[in-house]
Design a protein around this motif. Structure first.
Motif, PDB file in Angstrom:
ATOM      1  N   SER A 214       0.489  -5.775   2.622  1.00  0.00           N
ATOM      2  CA  SER A 214       0.379  -4.691   1.743  1.00  0.00           C
ATOM      3  C   SER A 214      -0.269  -5.320   0.187  1.00  0.00           C
ATOM      4  CB  SER A 214       1.894  -4.196   1.067  1.00  0.00           C
ATOM      5  OG  SER A 214       2.510  -3.398   2.148  1.00  0.00           O
TER       6      SER A 214
ATOM      7  N   GLN B 289       3.029   3.208   2.157  1.00  0.00           N
ATOM      8  CA  GLN B 289       4.105   3.438   2.778  1.00  0.00           C
ATOM      9  C   GLN B 289       5.143   4.554   2.389  1.00  0.00           C
ATOM     10  OE1 GLN B 289       4.977  -0.504   3.261  1.00  0.00           O
ATOM     11  NE2 GLN B 289       6.027  -0.215   5.473  1.00  0.00           N
TER      12      GLN B 289
ATOM     13  N   ASP C  66      -1.149   2.138   4.988  1.00  0.00           N
ATOM     14  CA  ASP C  66      -0.095   1.178   5.045  1.00  0.00           C
ATOM     15  C   ASP C  66       1.000   1.587   5.967  1.00  0.00           C
ATOM     16  OD1 ASP C  66       1.351  -1.239   4.798  1.00  0.00           O
ATOM     17  OD2 ASP C  66       1.298  -1.061   2.716  1.00  0.00           O
TER      18      ASP C  66
HETATM   19 MG   LIG Z   1       3.742  -4.201   3.791  1.00  0.00          MG
END
Ligand SMILES: [Mg+2]
Ligand SMILES: Nc1ncnc2c1ncn2[C@@H]1O[C@H](COP(=O)(O)OP(=O)(O)O)[C@@H](O)[C@H]1O
Length: 528
Positions: free
Chosen positions: A47, A89, A167
């Motif tokens: 990330s 996310q 993500d």
């Molecule tokens: Mg991550």
């Protein structure tokens, strides 16, 4: 065609957070027209690396090139101007607004001048082109998580993203929705990029699931501990190979599940260890979360709960363990475990439930699972300390505690130099093993485990799953909430699928398949 430059080139990118090098001189090449997976365990730096590309973080070293030219990306709006769009996310949509309003949110044109009808038409056309069907006039709060993800993707396509980063996009999807997403990403990379010199769009998707990496991606880059381990073509790479690159050693996949009755007699198998009957409860917003759930957990079985996140799984675990109020219905617990009496434990306090012998491995490890600053040994005895020989009268017996903790640390393969280490210094996998050790030891064979392997590396996952199977073999009854269908299929005896607070059906794991489970997860009735 050698004339088409790389869509993205990250050269020696380094990012340091206090105490951790999240990205350590990372080289990453993304070709125009490819789906590129970024694979790695939790904390590998995936990330962070993509947040740098999307302008959220500034690197401490290294360079980023886009379409063969050096790029300065100081903010997310720089990134979007350069054609880089990221779907995070945790979605960043505004719930009380419509799809169309969210898609144009933050665009430079004066909002009051915008023709919403035209915008809605454009969004519909984009949706059609990429098979991302969603009603532009629907409100975000009316949409499923999968639909909200489509809005996030449409938002980036509407901004003419040439490089789309996702993500962990499949974490919130059913298997069928994941397949559809895979097809949408394929459609994207067949489209020409607006920027650059004649290449197509590119997709980077972050994942820790080997399965979808090998299915969806053209190439994969594996990160471990902030460093690139390898970049490989996915046709021709095995899952075992990827797993060992990911964790740094070889990994065995097959976990042996002994047959249902091994170690458990026919008689104990009949015994219900805990159950819920027509259970109703509300979620944190006061809306119905459980809508008449009935389940029995027998001795010697693992009953799995499958479902897309947010369909009542968490609330189910919480009502059984006394952490959430039951509005109607019943929780029954066989007090003291095998041979005990089945008692009504509805709305018992968490403390009473523990006294009854039911244990809980919570999904939130450091929140309610452990006390970060206390030593491993102290965390392990949090529940046991009232019993001799760990305490005598009001005094704790440090020697016995140490020995007890050492025994458990060994039995559950917790990697630590000693048991006096504060648990906050342990890795995720070892934290989870400490909780398991404590909960399993303190229980009378009644266990509710929520996402016990989420975020763990393959090795730790295997040892946690083994511990659960060992308890099952001793006659324990285990309710296992998991979002990992492979895990449910491999270690459960039966799998119940939850959708919108209801049980859609219960299947024996040996007869269940991903497709059928996926349909049930999406709310379809499947004939029993
Ligand atoms: Mg991550
Ligand atoms: N904003 C931040 N502040 C401090 N540390 C961070 C921050 N973001 C990530 N980290 C740390 O950097 C490392 C890599 O994290 P991350 O990029 O989120 O990994 P991944 O996405 O692969 O799970 C981890 O050790 C994480 O704890």
């Amino acid at each position: 065609m050698t004339s088409i430059p790389l869509a993205v080139e990250m050269r020696g990118v380094t990012k340091v957070f206090p105490g951790v090098v999240a990205n350590d001189s990372v080289d990453l090449n993304i070709h125009a027209g490819e789906i590129h997976a970024l694979l790695g365990e939790n904390g590998a730096g995936k990330s962070t690396l993509m947040n740098i590309l999307a302008g959220l973080y500034q690197p401490d070293g290294g360079e980023v090139w886009l379409h063969g030219e050096p790029a300065v990306i100081r903010s997310p709006s720089d990134a979007i101007r350069l054609g880089v769009g990221m779907v995070h996310q945790h979605f960043k949509l505004v719930q009380p607004q419509t799809v169309a309003e969210n898609v144009i949110l933050g665009l430079k044109e004066p909002a009051f001048r915008l023709d919403m009808k035209r915008t809605a038409r454009e969004i519909s056309a984009l949706g059609e082109q990429y098979k991302l069907t969603v009603d532009p006039n629907a409100y975000i709060w009316q949409l499923s998580v999968g639909e909200q993800q489509r809005v996030e993707i449409l938002k980036m396509l509407y901004r003419n993203a040439d490089i789309l980063i996702l993500d962990e996009p499949t974490a919130v999807l059913t298997p069928q929705e994941s397949e559809e997403l895979g097809l949408t990403l394929r459609r994207m990379i067949e489209e020409p990029a607006i920027r650059g010199r004649g290449g197509n769009k590119a997709v980077i998707f972050i994942s820790h699931k080997l399965d979808e990496v090998t299915r969806f991606a053209d190439r994969v880059t594996v990160l471990r501990g902030g460093k690139v381990e390898a970049t490989l073509d996915t046709p021709g790479v095995s899952k075992a190979e990827l797993a060992s690159l990911m964790v740094g050693r070889s990994v065995i996949f097959q976990i042996e599940k002994p047959p249902y009755v091994e170690g458990v007699t026919e008689e104990t198998r009949q015994e219900v260890l805990f159950a819920v009957h027509d259970l109703h409860a509300l979620n944190d917003k006061g809306l119905p979360a459980l809508d008449g759930v009935t389940l029995d957990i027998h001795a010697g079985e693992i009953l799995g709960i499958a479902g897309v996140a947010g369909n009542g799984q968490r609330e189910l675990a919480e009502t059984i363990t006394g952490l959430r109020n039951v509005t109607s219905g019943q929780v029954l617990v066989r007090s003291g475990g095998h041979g005990g009496k089945l008692v009504d434990a509805t709305n018992h306090s968490p403390h009473q439930i523990i006294e009854d012998g039911l244990s809980h491995v919570p999904g939130d490890r450091l929140g309610i699972g452990l006390v970060g600053n206390l030593a491993i040994s102290d965390n392990i005895i949090l529940k046991e300390y009232r019993q001799a020989p760990l305490s005598r009268g009001p005094f704790l017996n440090r020697t016995s505690i140490g020995l007890f903790a050492e025994r458990l640390v060994k039995a559950f393969h917790v990697a630590t130099p000693n048991v006096e280490r504060p648990v906050r210094l342990l890795s995720g996998g070892n934290l989870q093993k400490v909780i398991l050790a404590r909960e399993i030891t303190a229980s009378s064979g009644l266990l509710v485990a929520v996402h016990p392997t989420r975020g763990l590396d393959v090795g730790a996952t295997e040892s946690v799953q083994r511990s659960l199977l060992d308890e099952r073999a001793k006659g324990a009854g285990i309710l296992l909430v998991s979002e990992d269908l492979d895990e449910l299929l491999s270690i459960c005896d039966r799998i119940a699928v939850m959708f919108e607070g209801k049980v859609m059906g219960i299947l024996p794991a040996e007869n269940a398949n991903r497709n059928e489970l996926g349909l049930m997860m999406a709310g379809e009735n499947v004939d029993e």
